[in-house]
Scaffold this active site. Structure first.
Site, PDB file in Angstrom:
ATOM      1  N   ARG A  67      31.761  16.839  17.587  1.00 29.53           N
ATOM      2  CA  ARG A  67      32.598  16.539  16.691  1.00 29.53           C
ATOM      3  C   ARG A  67      32.611  14.956  16.763  1.00 29.53           C
ATOM      4  O   ARG A  67      32.627  14.386  18.082  1.00 29.53           O
ATOM      5  CB  ARG A  67      34.252  16.781  17.077  1.00 29.53           C
ATOM      6  CG  ARG A  67      34.608  18.243  17.224  1.00 29.53           C
ATOM      7  CD  ARG A  67      34.414  18.957  15.645  1.00 29.53           C
ATOM      8  NE  ARG A  67      35.595  18.272  14.715  1.00 29.53           N
ATOM      9  CZ  ARG A  67      35.268  18.702  13.393  1.00 29.53           C
ATOM     10  NH1 ARG A  67      34.627  19.465  12.671  1.00 29.53           N
ATOM     11  NH2 ARG A  67      36.461  18.022  12.686  1.00 29.53           N
ATOM     12  N   ILE A  68      32.991  14.204  15.549  1.00 29.60           N
ATOM     13  CA  ILE A  68      32.982  12.688  15.715  1.00 29.60           C
ATOM     14  C   ILE A  68      34.259  12.700  16.308  1.00 29.60           C
ATOM     15  O   ILE A  68      35.520  13.009  15.846  1.00 29.60           O
ATOM     16  CB  ILE A  68      32.944  12.265  14.280  1.00 29.60           C
ATOM     17  CG1 ILE A  68      31.663  12.675  13.731  1.00 29.60           C
ATOM     18  CG2 ILE A  68      33.343  10.823  14.137  1.00 29.60           C
ATOM     19  CD1 ILE A  68      30.454  11.751  13.657  1.00 29.60           C
ATOM     20  N   LEU A  69      34.402  11.542  16.934  1.00 29.15           N
ATOM     21  CA  LEU A  69      35.906  11.161  17.428  1.00 29.15           C
ATOM     22  C   LEU A  69      36.409   9.947  16.735  1.00 29.15           C
ATOM     23  O   LEU A  69      35.681   9.109  16.236  1.00 29.15           O
ATOM     24  CB  LEU A  69      35.591  10.678  19.078  1.00 29.15           C
ATOM     25  CG  LEU A  69      35.147  12.050  19.901  1.00 29.15           C
ATOM     26  CD1 LEU A  69      34.741  11.639  21.288  1.00 29.15           C
ATOM     27  CD2 LEU A  69      36.320  12.816  20.276  1.00 29.15           C
ATOM     28  N   ASN A 113      24.819  21.346  30.075  1.00 26.86           N
ATOM     29  CA  ASN A 113      25.024  20.005  30.830  1.00 26.86           C
ATOM     30  C   ASN A 113      26.246  20.129  31.768  1.00 26.86           C
ATOM     31  O   ASN A 113      26.356  19.606  33.040  1.00 26.86           O
ATOM     32  CB  ASN A 113      25.128  18.917  29.953  1.00 26.86           C
ATOM     33  CG  ASN A 113      23.730  18.267  29.512  1.00 26.86           C
ATOM     34  OD1 ASN A 113      23.133  17.489  30.450  1.00 26.86           O
ATOM     35  ND2 ASN A 113      23.295  18.590  28.361  1.00 26.86           N
ATOM     36  N   HIS A 115      23.177  12.000  24.910  1.00 25.04           N
ATOM     37  CA  HIS A 115      22.396  12.140  23.709  1.00 25.04           C
ATOM     38  C   HIS A 115      20.670  12.479  23.746  1.00 25.04           C
ATOM     39  O   HIS A 115      20.109  11.599  24.607  1.00 25.04           O
ATOM     40  CB  HIS A 115      22.584  11.013  22.756  1.00 25.04           C
ATOM     41  CG  HIS A 115      21.954  11.182  21.514  1.00 25.04           C
ATOM     42  ND1 HIS A 115      22.606  11.849  20.656  1.00 25.04           N
ATOM     43  CD2 HIS A 115      20.496  10.643  21.069  1.00 25.04           C
ATOM     44  CE1 HIS A 115      21.714  11.876  19.200  1.00 25.04           C
ATOM     45  NE2 HIS A 115      20.604  10.777  19.770  1.00 25.04           N
TER      46      HIS A 115
END
Ligand code: GAR
Length: 198
Positions: free
Chosen positions: A84-86, A13, A102
């Protein structure tokens, strides 16, 4: 619009954004050997490795990313396979300036292992979604979606590949619309040229 792209891996992307002429001023990877870093370097784009393993907690890791993004002068942050979760603080800091792609038709199939879950659910279509990031994972105002059919003999890889083609089309399109000032958010819904985006 100066843009930072956050990656963790392959970077296809990112490559699509580079190819579309998006003004990328920095690529950050939390994974030191992410393949996307090489793509950025080849395009002459500044890169930074900010490895979450070097930080005690999510907040200080996120603060280091914000500092790097601000030092680079970026006004928009694109997550492109950033795994990663922010923290809520990071998301609030970049509110309406932080977008994600997504590989499903959100709000359906949030999270990981999306394609196998789509196949297991016998859905007859899937796709991809570009959205502003909100604290709840894979939620937030939807800017653009593309739909693909799910074929009877699809495995997760085949479906992922069909969707990825569409990701590479809609992500640059969405970023360009934002850069042109044509995307706004009202009542937590995205508008394009003042009309509902989806
Ligand atoms: C893409 O399919 C993207 O939609 C997905 O990871 C892949 C990254 O590929 N993102 C997520 O699943 C985020 N939760 P890329 O590194 O080649 O762009």
């Amino acid at each position: 619009m100066k843009t930072a792209v956050l990656i963790s891996g392959r970077g296809s992307n990112l490559q699509a954004l580079i190819g579309a002429g998006i003004d990328i001023v920095l690529v950050i990877s939390n994974v030191p050997d992410a393949r996307g870093l090489g793509r950025a370097k080849k395009a002459g784009i500044a890169t930074a490795v900010i490895d979450h393993k070097d930080f005690d907690d999510r907040e200080t890791f996120d603060q280091a990313m914000t500092k790097a993004i601000e030092d680079a002068g970026a006004e928009l942050v694109c997550l492109a396979g950033f795994m990663r979760i922010l923290s809520d603080d990071f998301i609030k800091h970049w509110w309406d300036r932080l977008i994600n792609i997504h590989p499903s038709l959100l709000p359906d199939f949030k999270g990981l292992d999306v394609h196998q879950r789509v196949i297991d659910a016998r859905a007859n279509q899937s796709g991809c979604t570009v959205h502003f990031v909100r604290p709840e994972m894979d939620s937030g105002p939807i800017i653009m979606q593309a739909t693909v059919p799910v074929m009877a003999n699809d495995d997760a890889g085949a479906l992922a590949a069909r969707i990825l083609v569409q990701e590479h089309i809609i992500y640059p399109k969405a970023v360009k619309l934002i850069a042109e000032g044509r995307v706004s958010v009202e009542d937590d819904k995205a508008l394009i040229d003042g009309s509902p985006a989806v």
